[in-house]
Design a protein around this motif. Structure first.
Motif, short mmCIF file in Angstrom:
data_model
loop_
_atom_site.label_atom_id
_atom_site.label_comp_id
_atom_site.label_asym_id
_atom_site.label_seq_id
_atom_site.Cartn_x
_atom_site.Cartn_y
_atom_site.Cartn_z
N LEU A 262 0.82 -1.21 0.00
CA LEU A 262 0.00 0.00 0.00
C LEU A 262 0.86 1.26 0.00
N TYR A 263 1.74 1.31 -0.99
CA TYR A 263 2.58 2.48 -1.26
C TYR A 263 2.31 2.89 -2.70
N PRO A 264 1.52 3.93 -2.93
CA PRO A 264 1.17 4.30 -4.30
C PRO A 264 2.38 4.57 -5.18
N GLN A 265 3.39 5.24 -4.60
CA GLN A 265 4.61 5.56 -5.34
C GLN A 265 5.70 4.56 -4.94
N TYR A 266 6.32 3.94 -5.93
CA TYR A 266 7.36 2.95 -5.64
C TYR A 266 8.56 3.61 -4.97
N SER A 267 9.12 2.92 -3.99
CA SER A 267 10.45 3.26 -3.46
C SER A 267 11.11 1.97 -3.00
N ALA A 268 12.41 1.91 -3.16
CA ALA A 268 13.15 0.75 -2.66
C ALA A 268 13.03 0.64 -1.15
N THR A 269 12.83 1.77 -0.47
CA THR A 269 12.75 1.77 0.99
C THR A 269 11.45 1.16 1.50
N THR A 270 10.45 1.09 0.66
CA THR A 270 9.14 0.60 1.10
C THR A 270 8.69 -0.60 0.27
N THR A 271 8.41 -0.38 -1.01
CA THR A 271 7.90 -1.44 -1.88
C THR A 271 8.89 -2.59 -1.99
N ALA A 272 10.15 -2.26 -2.26
CA ALA A 272 11.15 -3.32 -2.41
C ALA A 272 11.40 -4.04 -1.09
N ALA A 273 11.22 -3.32 0.03
CA ALA A 273 11.38 -3.97 1.33
C ALA A 273 10.31 -5.03 1.54
N VAL A 274 9.11 -4.82 0.99
CA VAL A 274 8.07 -5.84 1.05
C VAL A 274 8.51 -7.07 0.25
N PHE A 275 9.03 -6.83 -0.94
CA PHE A 275 9.48 -7.93 -1.79
C PHE A 275 10.60 -8.72 -1.10
N ASP A 276 11.54 -8.00 -0.48
CA ASP A 276 12.62 -8.68 0.26
C ASP A 276 12.04 -9.55 1.37
N GLY A 277 11.07 -9.00 2.09
CA GLY A 277 10.46 -9.74 3.18
C GLY A 277 9.76 -10.99 2.71
N LEU A 278 9.07 -10.89 1.57
CA LEU A 278 8.39 -12.06 1.02
C LEU A 278 9.39 -13.12 0.56
N ALA A 279 10.50 -12.65 -0.01
CA ALA A 279 11.53 -13.60 -0.44
C ALA A 279 12.05 -14.41 0.74
N LYS A 280 12.21 -13.76 1.88
CA LYS A 280 12.66 -14.47 3.09
C LYS A 280 11.61 -15.47 3.55
N VAL A 281 10.34 -15.07 3.46
CA VAL A 281 9.26 -15.96 3.87
C VAL A 281 9.26 -17.23 3.01
N PHE A 282 9.34 -17.05 1.70
CA PHE A 282 9.23 -18.20 0.80
C PHE A 282 10.52 -19.00 0.72
N ASN A 283 11.62 -18.39 1.12
CA ASN A 283 12.88 -19.12 1.18
C ASN A 283 12.82 -20.22 2.23
N GLN A 284 11.93 -20.06 3.19
CA GLN A 284 11.78 -21.04 4.28
C GLN A 284 10.51 -21.87 4.13
N SER A 285 9.80 -21.69 3.01
CA SER A 285 8.52 -22.37 2.83
C SER A 285 8.65 -23.56 1.89
N ALA A 286 7.93 -24.63 2.22
CA ALA A 286 7.94 -25.82 1.36
C ALA A 286 7.09 -25.63 0.12
N TYR A 287 6.14 -24.68 0.19
CA TYR A 287 5.24 -24.47 -0.93
C TYR A 287 5.31 -23.03 -1.40
N LEU A 288 5.44 -22.84 -2.70
CA LEU A 288 5.51 -21.51 -3.29
C LEU A 288 4.29 -21.29 -4.17
N PRO A 289 3.35 -20.45 -3.76
CA PRO A 289 2.19 -20.20 -4.60
C PRO A 289 2.57 -19.34 -5.80
#
Length: 321
Positions: free
Chosen positions: A127-154
């Protein structure tokens, strides 16, 4: 909508302390300010400063600020985010969960809640209308960490920004018009965006271009001249140069330029939070009035307004077509 796989939606935002206390704020700020996307200094240099100076000094001060805006159901960011989640679920009839980059519910908790409901296709809306690496990309990084530890990738779809989406611009404009009808129209509409260090933009972050485009389109939608709408950046932190002009410095100069009544909107924020309700409504309003201003009106964020939920639903439909 894609009917072949069960789709779920993760609404992602920055996060908030779980309590307006020094310990609650310290825990939240520690996680937030440890992120390399937010502060990219060497950890050898940054961590002693963070833990030895910043957290002990700022946590009690920030806790008092949170206390001034805390709502019965928690922090405004969390209360409005929960309302957004519930309204979007009702409109789309899909599983919708919240995931915060820092604090709880975490991105991991949000994803796990969706997977537990049998979701096979995940649409992520930061929920960041304007992209920034400090916000939007931080979400992507966080998701990558989540799925790096997950057995299932949707199957994953990620909405990077919506700074120029017609429904977003119209929702902002309608919010301003509603404010004008209620409080009267000021001499200037000031669009105040959360700042980032100028160095980040110099290194390729497109955030300032997105902010400028949102402002330009909002001005067109409202029929304003370039002299009737202005954009600034707030919430700078530390001694490094951030994107300019700064909101507080600008506000102090406006009365001497003949701007006696001011409307302020914060188009980078999906929901009202500390930076809007305390920093803008209290601190910056005080600066403006002390400098000779005669009227200050804050235009609230879109929060869980119907137009905002319609926008989010449309973003999901477009991504899930």
């Amino acid at each position: 909508m894609n009917e072949h796989k069960k789709t779920g939606v993760l609404l992602a935002n920055l996060g908030t302390p779980n309590a307006p206390t020094a310990s609650g704020v310290k825990s939240f700020l520690s996680e937030f300010l440890h992120d390399h996307r937010v502060v990219d200094m060497s950890r050898w240099l940054w961590c002693p400063i963070l833990h030895g100076i910043i957290l002990p000094i700022r946590s009690p001060k920030v806790a008092k600020l949170y206390q001034s805006i805390w709502m019965e159901g928690g922090s405004p960011l969390m209360v409005y985010s929960q309302q957004q989640r519930d309204a979007l679920h009702e409109q789309l009839n899909l599983p919708v969960e919240l995931g915060m980059t820092y604090g709880e519910p975490s991105l991991k908790q949000g994803v796990e809640a969706l997977l537990a409901q049998g979701v096979e296709r995940l649409v992520v809306l930061p929920l960041y209308p304007q992209y920034s690496a400090t916000t939007t990309a931080a979400v992507f990084d966080g998701l990558a960490k989540v799925f790096n530890q997950s057995a299932y990738l949707p199957e994953l779809s990620f909405i990077g920004d919506y700074h120029n989406h017609p429904l977003f611009i119209k929702a902002l404009a309608d919010k301003v018009r509603e404010s004008w009808q209620t409080h009267g129209r000021g001499d200037l509409l000031l669009c105040s965006y959360h700042g980032i260090p100028k160095r980040y933009a110099d290194n390729g972050d497109v955030y300032p271009q997105h902010c400028a485009e949102t402002t330009r389109l909002l001005g067109i939608e409202l029929g304003l001249s370039e002299q009737q709408i202005k954009m600034t950046y707030q919430s700078q932190f530390g001694k490094e140069e951030w994107l300019q002009p700064y909101t507080d410095k600008t506000i102090e100069t406006l009365p001497n330029q003949g701007i006696k009544t001011l409307d302020v909107i914060c188009p980078a924020f999906s929901v009202d939070c500390l930076e809007t309700l305390e920093e803008i409504c209290e601190q910056n309003q005080e600066l403006f009035m002390e400098a000779g201003g005669e009227g200050f009106n804050y235009v609230p964020c879109l929060n869980a307004d119907a137009a905002h939920v319609d926008l989010m639903a449309q973003l999901i439909r477009e991504k899930n077509a």
